[in-house]
Design an enzyme around this catalytic site. Sequence first.
Site, PDB file in Angstrom:
ATOM      1  N   SER A  62       0.763  -1.245   0.037  1.00  0.00           N
ATOM      2  CA  SER A  62      -0.088   0.116  -0.015  1.00  0.00           C
ATOM      3  C   SER A  62       0.758   1.286  -0.058  1.00  0.00           C
ATOM      4  CB  SER A  62      -0.844  -0.050   1.279  1.00  0.00           C
ATOM      5  OG  SER A  62      -1.107   1.203   1.413  1.00  0.00           O
ATOM      6  N   TYR A  94      -2.120  -0.812  10.697  1.00  0.00           N
ATOM      7  CA  TYR A  94      -1.943  -1.081   9.026  1.00  0.00           C
ATOM      8  C   TYR A  94      -0.763  -0.806   8.322  1.00  0.00           C
ATOM      9  CZ  TYR A  94      -3.833  -1.032   4.369  1.00  0.00           C
ATOM     10  OH  TYR A  94      -4.060  -0.982   2.943  1.00  0.00           O
TER      11      TYR A  94
END
Lengths: 290, 585
Positions: free
Chosen positions: B455, B468
């Site tokens: 990401s 995350y």
Amino acid sequence: MSANTLSNEDLTGFRDIQRLAYDCAEAVAADLQPGVSEKDVAKKMESWLMDHGVDDWFHKPFAWFGDRTAFDGFIGFKHLGGFNPAFYPGNRRLEEGMPYILDCAPSRHGYTADIGYCGVVGENKLLDQLMDDLLEYRILLLEQVRQRLPLADISRAVDSLCARHGYEPRHKAYPFETLAHRVELLKDDGKQSHINLAHFGLRNIRELVAGGWGMLKGGDSPIWNSGKRADHAPTPGLWAVEPHLGFRGTGAKWEELLVVTETDAYWLDDDVPHVRRWQSRGLWPLEKVA
Amino acid sequence: MNEINRTITVNGVNLHVREWNPEAQPTIVMVHGYPDSSHVWDATAKLLAERFHVVVYDVRGAGESDAPKHTKAYSLEHLAGDFRAVINAVSPKRAVHLVAHDWGSIQSWESVSDPAMASRIASYTSISGPSLDHTGYWIGQRLKSGKPSEYHKVVNQLIHSWYIGAFHLPGFAPALWNTGLDKLWPSILERVEGVGEACPNPSQRKDGVTGVRLYRANMSQRLTAPQEKRTTVPVQLIVPERDKFVTVELLDDLYKWAPRLWREDVDAGHWLQVSHPQLVVDRVSRFVDFIESGADDNEAPVALRRLQTDDQRKKYSGKLALVTGAGNGIGRETLLALAEQGADVIGIDIDPVALDRSIELAQLLGANAQARVMDVSDAAAWEALAAELEANNDSPSILVNNAGIGMAGPFLETSAKDWEKILGVNLWSVIHGSRLFGQQMAKAGRRATIVNVASAAAFTPTRTMTAYSTTKAAVRMLSDCMRADLADSGIRVITVCPGIVNSGITDRSNFVGQDEAGENQKRARASALYARRNLSPKAVASGILDAIDGSNDEVLVGVEAYGLNWLGRFAPKLARRIARYDLAG
């Protein structure tokens, strides 16, 4: 105009013109042969309808073949606000196994319908799946309108159902990302034809613009989409609802009139081709949406 | 295993034949190419002889066989006659399985497409040697098509075949072989072809000089006036992707001539029976076993069935792809994109309903698709899946580690359990999948790709997404290290760093340190932000496929991913300042 002010006679008038529009689509579809172009087919629908007494349009007939049924390519969510020449029938020729969509919106004696019809010459399993799945949208829409949920929320529920199905909501390629738009009763002035501009009938568009003007002054939106302007309970009257699904170059839709009253809602007519198709495939009636 | 030598005489030409394990059945006959002798098969022959009766022979003009003087004596008709005589001698009653390489394969097409020989050849494994007649048609059709892209394919093949023109020059090739090329040949094989420790071939000079006649006797006639050569014999093509002499496009039309056709592209050079003997042995044994079983083509072992090919051949045909988190978002779109391009797919997800839908759609696109419901953080589940594939001698060519969950909230309120959960799904799954299937890929000998979906958060510190971002940064570093390590095994590792993708991940994210109402509110706000950005999972999927086809090792998707990457690299101090603001809140 609200549905409360629509007489039974008016509703019959709307139902008749919707049936006529679907009859036209079915008649033209029955004659479709590989090799015919979008323009040919659109023209054929137009003359069929004129022959049956149509005197004005919301929009003149459109025909889309192949990946144009899913508006693949240049028509994006934002391109030109959706006002795109690609909507107009082109020179694409039909081939065996190619999906097609016929979309027409005729007016007669002041009553207007707007319908969408899809099919294929031969067989197309993807199209079958899309057309089967379109049933859930018809049920979801009616259920949530009956619950009088805000139109924008219902539109978002349609978006999530699309996501669950793995489809793209291609009605978002229409002007204003329209899931549905208002249809108003026009005056029956007895004229054989009326002015239209770039395929759109002036009188119907004027009604829509008037609705838009009303919205800016604090009224309800004449366009039903996922946007903020449609964040209000379903407005009584007639709505032409047109969920349009796309999956990797194949698209399918239906379009029909929904009658919304102050307290309830119902589809103007259940005797439409896609419902008959679901019946013949044993999908109708469906208990509940997945 | 004892080697038996014998001589078979055909019209006065003595052919030197060697065989192993004559008691076994069925018989496999292997035909060598140019500039080789039957010794090119030594490694494979000995391995195959553990189960089969294996026969090799020196083609006329090569090795210890006679070398007729006239060029005409090397025509395909004579070569096919030699082959017929050999199989009639070594396996008079039972049909043989034919394996051939390079010129051996070119000449064997002549036998395979001879109707009188169809009952004598049970199967044909062809390596790097197309039929001259098929090639003649292939060139003719492309030149007739009038399309520049088709012309390009022909020119490309002609460039790869430069030596054929040279072989037609009087004296050129013989002079090379006579002035030392024979001595240099083993080291050329080692350096250019990557054939480890190529053994000097005692007859190298003769093989090189005389074999040129093969080209002169057949090339121009067959290419310019090709004959329609069809066959009912089942054909297995093994295509070495790094072949310097034959291009893979040349084989695209083959199904028209050989309708029972299996094709596998492998990561090897032209002499793969020398560089990868075990790979050749595995493929030949599998094919021979299947043909001998007499089963229908659609009952073939799954890994073989996938390789059967027809006119519907697409970019990923013959490949198996595994995609985690395939029930929705990026995973579903990637699964479908791979399926649409011809791959067999296995979708992995914890949500059976969502996954079933993805699989249905993949099947509608014509793919062979299977669902695997499992928790990707569970090592045992991964091991079970890997074992199942292994039991079928199957392995993926593409693994997409996409599954991931979101999590947001203050670090001090993120519990150990929260950490375990997100590390399990976002990081451990990538480790388990890459480790187990990386092992299978390395063994399979094909080019393979592992795609890890990280990401933009991997290089963007924020105070709100500590857990995350940490998992994604770990996935990115894991991929960078794996890439370096696995390059030697022919496995590419691709890292994908998408920006804000409207994939539905926010609807399933945990917002820690909130009561239920607060969590719902945060979730709705995040979802609205992601919807406004409206970067589609499809865009990420197409980025992934572009990376698989291309050469980029790290793919950024979305303008924000580029911006944040730039910020982290060139203005790290600013990035750390910005990290202190809760931008989504």
